[in-house]
Structure formats: C-alpha cells, structure tokens
Design a protein around this motif. Structure first.
Motif, PDB file in Angstrom:
ATOM      1  N   HIS A  31       0.835  -1.202   0.000  1.00  0.00           N
ATOM      2  CA  HIS A  31       0.000   0.000   0.000  1.00  0.00           C
ATOM      3  C   HIS A  31       0.873   1.257   0.000  1.00  0.00           C
ATOM      4  CE1 HIS A  31      -3.413   2.586   0.722  1.00  0.00           C
ATOM      5  NE2 HIS A  31      -2.774   3.100   1.757  1.00  0.00           N
ATOM      6  N   TYR A  32       1.933   1.266   0.806  1.00  0.00           N
ATOM      7  CA  TYR A  32       2.854   2.406   0.860  1.00  0.00           C
ATOM      8  C   TYR A  32       3.466   2.656  -0.520  1.00  0.00           C
ATOM      9  CZ  TYR A  32       6.917   5.210   2.205  1.00  0.00           C
ATOM     10  OH  TYR A  32       7.865   6.196   2.291  1.00  0.00           O
ATOM     11  N   SER A  33       3.955   1.596  -1.159  1.00  0.00           N
ATOM     12  CA  SER A  33       4.571   1.727  -2.482  1.00  0.00           C
ATOM     13  C   SER A  33       3.570   2.211  -3.520  1.00  0.00           C
ATOM     14  CB  SER A  33       5.176   0.392  -2.921  1.00  0.00           C
ATOM     15  OG  SER A  33       5.769   0.508  -4.195  1.00  0.00           O
ATOM     16  N   SER A  34       2.339   1.760  -3.419  1.00  0.00           N
ATOM     17  CA  SER A  34       1.322   2.146  -4.408  1.00  0.00           C
ATOM     18  C   SER A  34       0.968   3.625  -4.311  1.00  0.00           C
ATOM     19  CB  SER A  34       0.063   1.292  -4.250  1.00  0.00           C
ATOM     20  OG  SER A  34      -0.655   1.664  -3.085  1.00  0.00           O
ATOM     21  N   ARG A  35       1.295   4.264  -3.198  1.00  0.00           N
ATOM     22  CA  ARG A  35       1.033   5.699  -3.037  1.00  0.00           C
ATOM     23  C   ARG A  35       2.187   6.554  -3.538  1.00  0.00           C
ATOM     24  NH1 ARG A  35      -0.397   5.240   2.992  1.00  0.00           N
ATOM     25  NH2 ARG A  35       1.468   6.494   2.957  1.00  0.00           N
ATOM     26  N   ILE A  36       3.236   5.942  -4.077  1.00  0.00           N
ATOM     27  CA  ILE A  36       4.351   6.681  -4.669  1.00  0.00           C
ATOM     28  C   ILE A  36       4.087   6.729  -6.169  1.00  0.00           C
ATOM     29  CG2 ILE A  36       6.854   6.748  -5.024  1.00  0.00           C
ATOM     30  CD1 ILE A  36       7.103   5.118  -2.385  1.00  0.00           C
ATOM     31  N   PRO A  37       3.724   7.906  -6.703  1.00  0.00           N
ATOM     32  CA  PRO A  37       3.305   7.983  -8.109  1.00  0.00           C
ATOM     33  C   PRO A  37       4.328   7.429  -9.100  1.00  0.00           C
ATOM     34  CG  PRO A  37       2.782  10.020  -6.967  1.00  0.00           C
ATOM     35  CD  PRO A  37       3.604   9.192  -6.025  1.00  0.00           C
ATOM     36  N   PHE A  38       5.614   7.663  -8.874  1.00  0.00           N
ATOM     37  CA  PHE A  38       6.626   7.188  -9.812  1.00  0.00           C
ATOM     38  C   PHE A  38       6.681   5.662  -9.832  1.00  0.00           C
ATOM     39  CE2 PHE A  38      11.223   7.241 -11.354  1.00  0.00           C
ATOM     40  CZ  PHE A  38      10.885   7.653 -12.627  1.00  0.00           C
ATOM     41  N   ASN A  39       6.596   5.031  -8.666  1.00  0.00           N
ATOM     42  CA  ASN A  39       6.567   3.570  -8.599  1.00  0.00           C
ATOM     43  C   ASN A  39       5.371   3.027  -9.368  1.00  0.00           C
ATOM     44  OD1 ASN A  39       8.754   3.795  -6.909  1.00  0.00           O
ATOM     45  ND2 ASN A  39       7.795   2.830  -5.150  1.00  0.00           N
ATOM     46  N   THR A  40       4.222   3.668  -9.193  1.00  0.00           N
ATOM     47  CA  THR A  40       2.997   3.237  -9.872  1.00  0.00           C
ATOM     48  C   THR A  40       3.127   3.407 -11.385  1.00  0.00           C
ATOM     49  OG1 THR A  40       1.715   3.822  -7.919  1.00  0.00           O
ATOM     50  CG2 THR A  40       0.498   3.567  -9.964  1.00  0.00           C
ATOM     51  N   ALA A  41       3.689   4.542 -11.817  1.00  0.00           N
ATOM     52  CA  ALA A  41       3.850   4.793 -13.259  1.00  0.00           C
ATOM     53  C   ALA A  41       4.753   3.744 -13.902  1.00  0.00           C
ATOM     54  CB  ALA A  41       4.417   6.192 -13.488  1.00  0.00           C
ATOM     55  N   LEU A  42       5.791   3.308 -13.180  1.00  0.00           N
ATOM     56  CA  LEU A  42       6.700   2.304 -13.723  1.00  0.00           C
ATOM     57  C   LEU A  42       6.143   0.887 -13.604  1.00  0.00           C
ATOM     58  CD1 LEU A  42      10.149   3.628 -12.436  1.00  0.00           C
ATOM     59  CD2 LEU A  42       9.212   3.774 -14.747  1.00  0.00           C
ATOM     60  N   GLY A  43       5.141   0.701 -12.759  1.00  0.00           N
ATOM     61  CA  GLY A  43       4.562  -0.631 -12.572  1.00  0.00           C
ATOM     62  C   GLY A  43       5.286  -1.457 -11.525  1.00  0.00           C
ATOM     63  N   ILE A  44       6.059  -0.805 -10.642  1.00  0.00           N
ATOM     64  CA  ILE A  44       6.813  -1.523  -9.605  1.00  0.00           C
ATOM     65  C   ILE A  44       5.848  -2.177  -8.624  1.00  0.00           C
ATOM     66  CG2 ILE A  44       8.342  -1.197  -7.613  1.00  0.00           C
ATOM     67  CD1 ILE A  44       9.779   0.991  -9.271  1.00  0.00           C
ATOM     68  N   GLN A  45       6.108  -3.464  -8.328  1.00  0.00           N
ATOM     69  CA  GLN A  45       5.268  -4.230  -7.406  1.00  0.00           C
ATOM     70  C   GLN A  45       6.136  -4.836  -6.303  1.00  0.00           C
ATOM     71  OE1 GLN A  45       3.345  -7.218  -9.825  1.00  0.00           O
ATOM     72  NE2 GLN A  45       3.109  -5.750 -11.494  1.00  0.00           N
ATOM     73  N   VAL A  46       5.702  -4.725  -5.056  1.00  0.00           N
ATOM     74  CA  VAL A  46       6.383  -5.367  -3.932  1.00  0.00           C
ATOM     75  C   VAL A  46       5.884  -6.801  -3.876  1.00  0.00           C
ATOM     76  CG1 VAL A  46       6.829  -5.331  -1.455  1.00  0.00           C
ATOM     77  CG2 VAL A  46       6.441  -3.172  -2.671  1.00  0.00           C
ATOM     78  N   THR A  47       6.813  -7.777  -3.891  1.00  0.00           N
ATOM     79  CA  THR A  47       6.391  -9.179  -3.907  1.00  0.00           C
ATOM     80  C   THR A  47       6.594  -9.891  -2.572  1.00  0.00           C
ATOM     81  OG1 THR A  47       8.527  -9.882  -4.811  1.00  0.00           O
ATOM     82  CG2 THR A  47       6.750  -9.416  -6.384  1.00  0.00           C
ATOM     83  N   THR A  48       7.706  -9.626  -1.878  1.00  0.00           N
ATOM     84  CA  THR A  48       7.952 -10.313  -0.602  1.00  0.00           C
ATOM     85  C   THR A  48       8.783  -9.449   0.336  1.00  0.00           C
ATOM     86  OG1 THR A  48       9.937 -11.392  -1.475  1.00  0.00           O
ATOM     87  CG2 THR A  48       7.908 -12.666  -1.543  1.00  0.00           C
ATOM     88  N   ILE A  49       8.618  -9.719   1.621  1.00  0.00           N
ATOM     89  CA  ILE A  49       9.528  -9.211   2.652  1.00  0.00           C
ATOM     90  C   ILE A  49      10.257 -10.436   3.178  1.00  0.00           C
ATOM     91  CG2 ILE A  49       9.775  -8.128   4.916  1.00  0.00           C
ATOM     92  CD1 ILE A  49       7.207  -6.560   4.369  1.00  0.00           C
ATOM     93  N   GLU A  50      11.591 -10.397   3.131  1.00  0.00           N
ATOM     94  CA  GLU A  50      12.399 -11.524   3.606  1.00  0.00           C
ATOM     95  C   GLU A  50      13.071 -11.152   4.922  1.00  0.00           C
ATOM     96  OE1 GLU A  50      14.876 -12.538   0.252  1.00  0.00           O
ATOM     97  OE2 GLU A  50      13.185 -13.464  -0.785  1.00  0.00           O
TER      98      GLU A  50
END
Length: 162
Positions: A31-50
């Motif tokens: 959710h935090y990443s999805s609120r960063i417009p540049f990340n959203t424009a590039l299509g960046i998706q968080v998949t896991t926390i290790e």
C-alpha cells in the motif's frame, strides 16, 4: 533501531547478525509503495519481505525502452528500481521513509524485454544513516545491475507508514 548490525563500529558477519523483524506487513508495504506515483507509473510491485530485505518486480513496458528500437531498458529505470528496492527495504524494517543521499549503480549487462526482479538488503542502520544493497536480475535470473544506497534516517518521514 537495528544497532545490532554493527558492533564496535564494524559490520557483523552474516552468521553474527540477529534476524531482523519487519516493522510492517507485506500488505502495508504494498500500500505504501502504491502511493508513490513514480513507482505506480513504472509498474513496480512489492512481492515479498524476507529476513533482511525486500523483493520487487518490474514488468517490461515498451515505454521503458532506452533505445529507439525499444529493445533495451533505459539505465535510469534500472537505477530507479535499485533506489526503490533499497528505500522500500528501509521502510519495511523501520516503518518510515527516508531520503536517499547517495547511490552507486553498476550495470552488468543490458536488459532486453522481460520482467525484472530486484532484492534489497539492509546492511547497516545507524542513528543518522542506513546503508542498503540492491540487485536486479532479468527473467533468466542473470544479474543485470547492482548498487548501494545511503539513506538519511536522521531525516526520516515523521509520519509512520501505518
């Protein structure tokens, strides 16, 4: 703070490091990443926390091409992915964002169409600075870029992610 990553001013080895505990859940980080417009424009998706880092996915898009034929990804996109990966790793373990103050990227090979996967790793978290490494792999799992980023945690966003 994870001062246990350093002892006597020297980084602890992998075997000496205690397990890190994420400050937020995967859903909260997504959710935090999805609120960063540049990340959203590039299509960046968080998949896991290790245990010591975060993994991201960047799908191929023609608009990310770095050549007129659009058959190679622009290096700036790859550098951005390393910055985002390291930054989101920091957020995962502190619960707050912080500005990048230095970053170095090494490009190992060109990226042709296909998704990219990245992994960030928290190396050091002090009172004022955090140091993280990031790697980017192509769809064949070949290393295409690696980098190191330094964040000013003394100037972290005072608003928690939650």
């Amino acid at each position: 703070r994870h001062s246990a990553l350093v002892q006597g001013g020297k980084p602890l080895s992998e075997a000496q490091r205690p397990a890190l505990v994420p400050a937020i859940t995967l859903a909260q980080l997504q959710h935090y990443s999805s609120r960063i417009p540049f990340n959203t424009a590039l299509g960046i998706q968080v998949t896991t926390i290790e245990t010591d880092g975060v993994c991201l996915l960047l799908p191929w898009q023609d608009m990310l091409g770095g050549s007129r034929s659009r058959d190679h990804m622009h290096g700036g996109v790859i550098a951005t992915l390393i910055d985002a990966t390291c930054g989101l790793t920091l957020v995962a373990f502190t619960g707050r964002g912080a500005p990048t103050i230095d970053m170095r990227v090494d490009f190992h090979r060109g990226v042709t169409p296909g998704e990219l996967r990245s992994r960030g790793k928290l190396l050091r978290l002090g009172r004022t600075l955090a140091v993280l490494d990031g790697e980017v792999h192509d769809s064949a799992n070949k290393l295409v870029a690696s980098g190191r980023a330094v964040f000013s945690v003394g100037h972290q966003d005072p608003t928690p992610v939650l």
